[in-house]
Design an enzyme around this catalytic site. Structure first.
Site, short mmCIF file in Angstrom:
data_model
loop_
_atom_site.label_atom_id
_atom_site.label_comp_id
_atom_site.label_asym_id
_atom_site.label_seq_id
_atom_site.Cartn_x
_atom_site.Cartn_y
_atom_site.Cartn_z
N GLU A 79 0.89 -1.49 -0.17
CA GLU A 79 0.17 0.05 -0.74
C GLU A 79 0.93 1.72 0.37
O GLU A 79 0.44 1.88 -0.24
CB GLU A 79 -0.93 -0.31 0.93
CG GLU A 79 -1.47 0.95 1.53
CD GLU A 79 -3.24 1.05 0.53
OE1 GLU A 79 -3.28 1.42 -0.82
OE2 GLU A 79 -3.67 -0.11 -0.03
N GLU A 86 2.00 6.22 -6.93
CA GLU A 86 0.90 7.02 -7.81
C GLU A 86 1.81 9.15 -7.67
O GLU A 86 1.39 9.36 -8.51
CB GLU A 86 -0.25 6.99 -6.86
CG GLU A 86 -0.95 6.36 -7.41
CD GLU A 86 -2.24 6.20 -6.63
OE1 GLU A 86 -2.50 7.15 -5.59
OE2 GLU A 86 -3.09 4.93 -6.29
#
Length: 137
Positions: A79, A86
């Protein structure tokens, strides 16, 4: 308020850690950023803590608790890597669309999904039998 904190974190992001405490401080900032800004990271932390607590309550053997810790840690690590991916993609291309950016982001998210599903399956395999025995079904 969160925007000011984010700006403060980004202002020192270019610095290279000069010593070991600074390295840990930067890592802690990354964890704090992940926890405060990423809903899914918070969900995984809370779920992982609940699963580990259930494992303790069921008095799972240490080796099985270790497997639970590793699987939860793998999801959390992925995660954080997804968040980093991103951010780097957004930094590189800005607000424009690029098919390779979509692939990078989608694959990073898929890695988290695969790890989450695997972690769920492992938790079920380790927790359901002793839970059924404890509840007397």
């Amino acid at each position: 308020m969160a925007e000011r904190r984010d700006r403060r974190l980004r202002a020192s992001a270019w610095k290279v850690a000069g010593d070991l405490p600074a390295s840990f401080r930067y890592a802690a900032q990354g964890l704090a950023y992940g926890f405060t800004s990423q809903r899914n990271f918070r969900i995984h932390v809370i779920t992982g803590a609940g699963v580990f607590g259930l494992g303790l309550w069921l008095q799972l053997p240490t080796s099985q608790l270790a497997v639970l810790v590793l699987t939860v840690a793998a999801v959390l690590v992925l995660e954080l890597l997804n968040t980093a991916t991103e951010a780097v993609v957004d930094l590189a291309i800005g607000r424009r669309f690029h098919p390779l950016a979509r692939i990078a982001k989608d694959c990073a998210a898929a890695a988290v999904l695969v790890a989450s599903i695997s972690s769920l399956m492992i938790a079920m395999l380790l927790l359901v039998p002793p839970l059924v025995a404890r509840l007397g079904f």
